[in-house]
Scaffold this motif. Structure first.
Motif, PDB file in Angstrom:
ATOM      1  N   GLU A 103      16.173   9.218  29.191  1.00  0.00           N
ATOM      2  CA  GLU A 103      15.285   9.509  28.072  1.00  0.00           C
ATOM      3  C   GLU A 103      16.533  10.025  26.854  1.00  0.00           C
ATOM      4  O   GLU A 103      17.298   9.160  26.607  1.00  0.00           O
ATOM      5  N   ASP A 104      16.400  11.204  26.567  1.00  0.00           N
ATOM      6  CA  ASP A 104      17.457  11.812  25.429  1.00  0.00           C
ATOM      7  C   ASP A 104      18.361  12.645  26.070  1.00  0.00           C
ATOM      8  O   ASP A 104      19.021  13.397  25.210  1.00  0.00           O
ATOM      9  N   LEU A 105      18.508  12.591  27.222  1.00  0.00           N
ATOM     10  CA  LEU A 105      19.360  13.680  27.861  1.00  0.00           C
ATOM     11  C   LEU A 105      20.501  13.038  28.730  1.00  0.00           C
ATOM     12  O   LEU A 105      20.257  11.571  29.272  1.00  0.00           O
ATOM     13  N   LEU A 106      21.466  13.604  28.858  1.00  0.00           N
ATOM     14  CA  LEU A 106      22.680  13.094  29.851  1.00  0.00           C
ATOM     15  C   LEU A 106      22.156  13.791  31.318  1.00  0.00           C
ATOM     16  O   LEU A 106      22.006  14.894  31.351  1.00  0.00           O
ATOM     17  N   THR A 107      22.138  12.955  32.225  1.00  0.00           N
ATOM     18  CA  THR A 107      22.139  13.357  33.592  1.00  0.00           C
ATOM     19  C   THR A 107      23.225  13.346  34.455  1.00  0.00           C
ATOM     20  O   THR A 107      23.968  12.383  34.296  1.00  0.00           O
ATOM     21  N   LEU A 108      23.352  14.151  35.434  1.00  0.00           N
ATOM     22  CA  LEU A 108      24.593  14.168  36.307  1.00  0.00           C
ATOM     23  C   LEU A 108      23.828  13.956  37.576  1.00  0.00           C
ATOM     24  O   LEU A 108      23.232  14.846  38.217  1.00  0.00           O
ATOM     25  N   HIS A 109      24.482  12.878  38.506  1.00  0.00           N
ATOM     26  CA  HIS A 109      24.145  12.626  39.804  1.00  0.00           C
ATOM     27  C   HIS A 109      25.380  12.989  40.701  1.00  0.00           C
ATOM     28  O   HIS A 109      26.194  12.261  40.719  1.00  0.00           O
ATOM     29  N   THR A 110      25.372  13.929  41.641  1.00  0.00           N
ATOM     30  CA  THR A 110      26.206  13.933  42.575  1.00  0.00           C
ATOM     31  C   THR A 110      26.352  12.892  43.674  1.00  0.00           C
ATOM     32  O   THR A 110      25.286  12.252  43.681  1.00  0.00           O
ATOM     33  N   LEU A 122      31.078  22.029  42.296  1.00  0.00           N
ATOM     34  CA  LEU A 122      29.978  22.834  42.303  1.00  0.00           C
ATOM     35  C   LEU A 122      30.060  23.595  43.926  1.00  0.00           C
ATOM     36  O   LEU A 122      30.164  22.886  44.951  1.00  0.00           O
ATOM     37  N   ARG A 123      29.573  24.902  43.579  1.00  0.00           N
ATOM     38  CA  ARG A 123      29.848  25.711  44.936  1.00  0.00           C
ATOM     39  C   ARG A 123      31.159  25.678  45.540  1.00  0.00           C
ATOM     40  O   ARG A 123      30.862  25.379  46.975  1.00  0.00           O
ATOM     41  N   THR A 124      32.182  25.603  45.249  1.00  0.00           N
ATOM     42  CA  THR A 124      33.471  25.537  45.541  1.00  0.00           C
ATOM     43  C   THR A 124      33.937  23.997  46.195  1.00  0.00           C
ATOM     44  O   THR A 124      34.824  23.972  47.198  1.00  0.00           O
ATOM     45  N   ARG A 125      33.023  23.125  46.104  1.00  0.00           N
ATOM     46  CA  ARG A 125      33.313  21.823  46.664  1.00  0.00           C
ATOM     47  C   ARG A 125      33.153  20.647  45.549  1.00  0.00           C
ATOM     48  O   ARG A 125      32.383  20.757  44.728  1.00  0.00           O
ATOM     49  N   GLU A 126      34.333  20.048  45.702  1.00  0.00           N
ATOM     50  CA  GLU A 126      34.501  19.109  44.512  1.00  0.00           C
ATOM     51  C   GLU A 126      33.740  17.776  44.896  1.00  0.00           C
ATOM     52  O   GLU A 126      33.667  17.240  46.047  1.00  0.00           O
ATOM     53  N   SER A 127      33.103  17.138  44.022  1.00  0.00           N
ATOM     54  CA  SER A 127      32.192  15.947  44.221  1.00  0.00           C
ATOM     55  C   SER A 127      32.285  14.961  43.382  1.00  0.00           C
ATOM     56  O   SER A 127      32.656  15.232  42.143  1.00  0.00           O
ATOM     57  N   LEU A 128      32.477  13.521  43.851  1.00  0.00           N
ATOM     58  CA  LEU A 128      32.132  12.572  42.925  1.00  0.00           C
ATOM     59  C   LEU A 128      30.670  12.856  41.915  1.00  0.00           C
ATOM     60  O   LEU A 128      29.795  13.202  42.449  1.00  0.00           O
ATOM     61  N   ALA A 129      30.742  12.161  40.981  1.00  0.00           N
ATOM     62  CA  ALA A 129      29.421  12.342  40.046  1.00  0.00           C
ATOM     63  C   ALA A 129      29.307  11.239  39.327  1.00  0.00           C
ATOM     64  O   ALA A 129      30.249  10.609  38.676  1.00  0.00           O
ATOM     65  N   LEU A 130      27.979  10.759  38.989  1.00  0.00           N
ATOM     66  CA  LEU A 130      27.667   9.826  38.204  1.00  0.00           C
ATOM     67  C   LEU A 130      26.945  10.446  36.832  1.00  0.00           C
ATOM     68  O   LEU A 130      25.758  11.162  36.841  1.00  0.00           O
ATOM     69  N   LEU A 131      27.392  10.065  35.783  1.00  0.00           N
ATOM     70  CA  LEU A 131      26.773  10.282  34.422  1.00  0.00           C
ATOM     71  C   LEU A 131      26.017   9.391  33.712  1.00  0.00           C
ATOM     72  O   LEU A 131      26.786   8.175  33.478  1.00  0.00           O
TER      73      LEU A 131
END
Length: 339
Positions: free
Chosen positions: A156-163, A143-152
């Motif tokens: 509720e009924d959505l998939l969420t992503l936490h950097t 994101l924004r030219t920076r690679e990051s670890l993330a948690l998927l």
């Protein structure tokens, strides 16, 4: 909501096209830098310290200076050419139990939505698999030219992503914790547990507000209306604890009194501040209604009293006339008998 990123979730040979949206937004009153004497806005200019000229944004690049003072200039084109495998891909590295992830590593939060109707099936498959296995996915994303670890994970009924922060970005706590020789007594644990239970009664997270922002809004309104700035006293935190048991008991008593005073759904100063005007209006309306009711009751009582007096007067007159007639009749009869 505005799409922040487009790409795919990839695990194995399965690909799920998704769109990414910001899941949070910071609230607050934006303040500008101004001149304290006349309120004029302060403007910052990009000036080069070598040539002394103002530099347009299109000519601003990135740079790194080493210990010897040498600068490496990195342009936007240089950054765009860097290899980023996860630039358009949320690359799933592993599926792990949720308790393996320390919340200290979590950063920004985002919603993931299917890119199209064709993506619904694999999206639901991944979501339900995560639900049933009670696992989360460790991924990488750029994101924004920076690679990051993330948690998927599933929300509720959505998939969420936490950097996430990289492991080496988490500082070691060192010796910040109290010494291991410090211990607590069972009575103290019991009192602390009782205090926790008292503070947790009828707790409503959604009712909490930023009291500082409320106070700042009141301060700004006062300045705009040329009124004196409101002053609110804050209770300072105790700087030392002499008797832990006495402090726990006092805390329990204080929390109990607060629970008795507060109304349901109005647990914060911010809510009370917003509802103060409404309560005042309703109070005035109630007072008006009570006054009107009293006046009406007084008039009704007066009317009833007057009517009662009139009826009593008429009754007395009638009784008096009847008495006089009876006396006259009796006198006539007595005269006849005497003759």
């Amino acid at each position: 909501m505005r799409t922040m990123w487009k790409g795919s979730i990839g695990f194995g040979l399965v690909s799920v096209p998704v769109r990414l949206y910001a899941a949070t937004q910071e609230h607050g009153i934006r303040l500008h830098q101004v001149h304290d004497e006349d309120g004029g806005r302060i403007h910052l200019k990009r000036v080069c310290d070598v040539c002394g000229k103002e530099v347009d944004y299109e000519h601003v690049a990135k740079g790194f200076e080493d210990d010897e003072g040498h600068t490496a200039v990195v342009t936007k084109n240089d950054l765009a050419g860097l290899p980023l495998p996860s630039k358009k891909l949320i690359d799933v590295l592993a599926f792990v139990d949720a308790d393996r992830i320390d919340p200290l590593q979590l950063s920004g939060a985002y919603y993931l939505a299917p890119e199209s109707a064709a993506a619904n099936k694999p999206y639901v498959l991944l979501r339900e698999t995560l639900k049933q296995t009670e696992r989360v996915a460790v991924t990488k994303i750029a994101l924004r030219t920076r690679e990051s670890l993330a948690l998927l994970r599933v929300h509720e009924d959505l998939l969420t992503l936490h950097t996430m922060y990289w492991p080496d970005e988490i500082r070691v706590a060192g010796d910040l914790a109290p010494p291991s020789s410090v211990s607590v007594r069972p009575q103290e644990l019991k009192m602390a547990t009782s205090l926790m239970d008292t503070l947790s009664e009828d707790f409503d997270l959604d009712s909490l507000e930023d009291e500082y922002e409320v106070a700042l809004g009141e301060l700004i309104s006062a300045h705009l209306d040329h009124r004196p700035a409101p002053r609110k006293e804050t209770t300072p935190a105790p700087d030392n604890v002499i008797d832990l048991m006495a402090a726990l008991q006092a805390s329990i008593d204080s929390a109990g009194k607060k629970e008795e005073r507060k109304e349901p759904g109005k647990t914060t100063a911010g809510v009370a501040s917003r509802s103060r005007a409404k309560k005042t209006v309703e109070s005035n309306k109630g007072a008006t209604k009570k006054t009107t009711a009293k006046k009406t009751a007084a008039k009704s009582t007066a009317s009833k009293s007057a009517a009662s007096k009139s009826t009593a007067s008429k009754s007395a007159s009638s009784t008096s006339a009847s008495s006089k007639t009876t006396k006259k009749a009796t006198a006539k009869k007595t005269g006849r008998r005497a003759s």
